[in-house]
Write a protein that holds these residues in place. Structure first.
Motif, PDB file in Angstrom:
ATOM      1  N   ASP A  23      21.796  83.327  42.598  1.00  0.00           N
ATOM      2  CA  ASP A  23      22.880  84.289  42.851  1.00  0.00           C
ATOM      3  C   ASP A  23      24.086  83.650  43.526  1.00  0.00           C
ATOM      4  N   GLY A  24      24.003  82.343  43.785  1.00  0.00           N
ATOM      5  CA  GLY A  24      25.111  81.644  44.421  1.00  0.00           C
ATOM      6  C   GLY A  24      25.074  81.656  45.940  1.00  0.00           C
ATOM      7  N   GLN A  25      23.986  82.220  46.525  1.00  0.00           N
ATOM      8  CA  GLN A  25      23.883  82.209  47.987  1.00  0.00           C
ATOM      9  C   GLN A  25      23.579  80.792  48.462  1.00  0.00           C
ATOM     10  N   ARG A  26      24.191  80.415  49.579  1.00  0.00           N
ATOM     11  CA  ARG A  26      24.073  79.051  50.100  1.00  0.00           C
ATOM     12  C   ARG A  26      22.964  78.961  51.143  1.00  0.00           C
ATOM     13  N   PHE A  27      22.202  77.873  51.057  1.00  0.00           N
ATOM     14  CA  PHE A  27      21.119  77.617  52.002  1.00  0.00           C
ATOM     15  C   PHE A  27      21.137  76.154  52.419  1.00  0.00           C
ATOM     16  N   VAL A  28      20.669  75.928  53.640  1.00  0.00           N
ATOM     17  CA  VAL A  28      20.376  74.572  54.105  1.00  0.00           C
ATOM     18  C   VAL A  28      18.860  74.437  54.031  1.00  0.00           C
ATOM     19  N   VAL A  29      18.381  73.336  53.508  1.00  0.00           N
ATOM     20  CA  VAL A  29      16.938  73.115  53.405  1.00  0.00           C
ATOM     21  C   VAL A  29      16.576  71.855  54.192  1.00  0.00           C
ATOM     22  N   LEU A  30      15.573  71.997  55.047  1.00  0.00           N
ATOM     23  CA  LEU A  30      14.998  70.850  55.747  1.00  0.00           C
ATOM     24  C   LEU A  30      13.678  70.527  55.065  1.00  0.00           C
ATOM     25  N   PHE A  49      21.313  78.513  60.247  1.00  0.00           N
ATOM     26  CA  PHE A  49      21.194  77.073  60.482  1.00  0.00           C
ATOM     27  C   PHE A  49      22.197  76.606  61.529  1.00  0.00           C
ATOM     28  N   GLN A  50      23.421  77.117  61.477  1.00  0.00           N
ATOM     29  CA  GLN A  50      24.424  76.734  62.475  1.00  0.00           C
ATOM     30  C   GLN A  50      23.962  77.134  63.871  1.00  0.00           C
ATOM     31  N   HIS A  51      23.384  78.329  64.013  1.00  0.00           N
ATOM     32  CA  HIS A  51      22.853  78.773  65.307  1.00  0.00           C
ATOM     33  C   HIS A  51      21.688  77.873  65.734  1.00  0.00           C
ATOM     34  N   TYR A  52      20.832  77.515  64.792  1.00  0.00           N
ATOM     35  CA  TYR A  52      19.691  76.637  65.059  1.00  0.00           C
ATOM     36  C   TYR A  52      20.173  75.273  65.564  1.00  0.00           C
ATOM     37  N   VAL A  53      21.203  74.729  64.954  1.00  0.00           N
ATOM     38  CA  VAL A  53      21.735  73.431  65.381  1.00  0.00           C
ATOM     39  C   VAL A  53      22.281  73.521  66.808  1.00  0.00           C
ATOM     40  N   HIS A  55      21.233  75.497  69.090  1.00  0.00           N
ATOM     41  CA  HIS A  55      20.039  75.551  69.939  1.00  0.00           C
ATOM     42  C   HIS A  55      19.433  74.153  70.096  1.00  0.00           C
ATOM     43  N   LEU A  56      19.375  73.387  69.012  1.00  0.00           N
ATOM     44  CA  LEU A  56      18.844  72.028  69.080  1.00  0.00           C
ATOM     45  C   LEU A  56      19.669  71.146  70.011  1.00  0.00           C
ATOM     46  N   VAL A  57      20.988  71.300  69.977  1.00  0.00           N
ATOM     47  CA  VAL A  57      21.859  70.510  70.853  1.00  0.00           C
ATOM     48  C   VAL A  57      21.555  70.835  72.314  1.00  0.00           C
ATOM     49  N   ARG A  58      21.420  72.138  72.633  1.00  0.00           N
ATOM     50  CA  ARG A  58      21.087  72.531  74.010  1.00  0.00           C
ATOM     51  C   ARG A  58      19.713  71.998  74.415  1.00  0.00           C
ATOM     52  N   THR A  59      18.763  72.068  73.507  1.00  0.00           N
ATOM     53  CA  THR A  59      17.417  71.583  73.805  1.00  0.00           C
ATOM     54  C   THR A  59      17.414  70.067  74.000  1.00  0.00           C
ATOM     55  N   ALA A  60      18.155  69.355  73.181  1.00  0.00           N
ATOM     56  CA  ALA A  60      18.238  67.902  73.325  1.00  0.00           C
ATOM     57  C   ALA A  60      18.855  67.522  74.668  1.00  0.00           C
ATOM     58  N   ALA A  61      19.886  68.248  75.091  1.00  0.00           N
ATOM     59  CA  ALA A  61      20.498  67.981  76.395  1.00  0.00           C
ATOM     60  C   ALA A  61      19.502  68.270  77.513  1.00  0.00           C
ATOM     61  N   SER A  62      18.731  69.332  77.386  1.00  0.00           N
ATOM     62  CA  SER A  62      17.725  69.675  78.396  1.00  0.00           C
ATOM     63  C   SER A  62      16.620  68.627  78.461  1.00  0.00           C
ATOM     64  N   ALA A  63      16.298  68.034  77.324  1.00  0.00           N
ATOM     65  CA  ALA A  63      15.238  67.029  77.284  1.00  0.00           C
ATOM     66  C   ALA A  63      15.600  65.779  78.075  1.00  0.00           C
ATOM     67  N   ASP A  64      16.892  65.535  78.282  1.00  0.00           N
ATOM     68  CA  ASP A  64      17.330  64.378  79.071  1.00  0.00           C
ATOM     69  C   ASP A  64      17.177  64.595  80.568  1.00  0.00           C
ATOM     70  N   ASP A  65      16.917  65.838  80.991  1.00  0.00           N
ATOM     71  CA  ASP A  65      16.809  66.161  82.417  1.00  0.00           C
ATOM     72  C   ASP A  65      15.338  66.167  82.797  1.00  0.00           C
ATOM     73  N   GLU A  66      14.923  65.202  83.612  1.00  0.00           N
ATOM     74  CA  GLU A  66      13.517  65.060  84.006  1.00  0.00           C
ATOM     75  C   GLU A  66      12.970  66.341  84.638  1.00  0.00           C
ATOM     76  N   ALA A  67      13.811  67.083  85.332  1.00  0.00           N
ATOM     77  CA  ALA A  67      13.352  68.309  86.006  1.00  0.00           C
ATOM     78  C   ALA A  67      12.834  69.350  85.012  1.00  0.00           C
TER      79      ALA A  67
END
Length: 73
Positions: A23-30, A49-53, A55-67
């Motif tokens: 139908d022409g709908q756009r998807f990102v596939v992992l 997918f944009q919202h997921y990315v 979230h991933l950026v925030r999670t990656a930044a949090s992963a750098d904080d040992e606390a």
């Protein structure tokens, strides 16, 4: 539905691509590739997918904080 755990390892264990449905709908596939297993595909609409990315950026930044790795009291 059973929980599926995927642990990508190696440079080609995870790939991203773009697809259009009939139908022409756009998807990102992992695509996740497990050694010796069948590929697992996960599709997202572009806004999800944009919202997921974001979230991933925030999670990656949090992963750098040992606390953030402590066990809650």
């Amino acid at each position: 539905m059973a929980t599926t755990v995927i642990t990508p390892s190696g440079p080609s264990a995870m790939e991203a691509g773009l697809i259009l449905d009939e139908d022409g709908q756009r998807f990102v596939v992992l695509t996740f590739k497990e050694p010796g297993g069948e590929p697992t595909l996960v599709t997202f609409t572009v806004p999800i997918f944009q919202h997921y990315v974001e979230h991933l950026v925030r999670t990656a930044a949090s992963a750098d904080d040992e606390a953030n790795w402590g066990i809650p009291a």
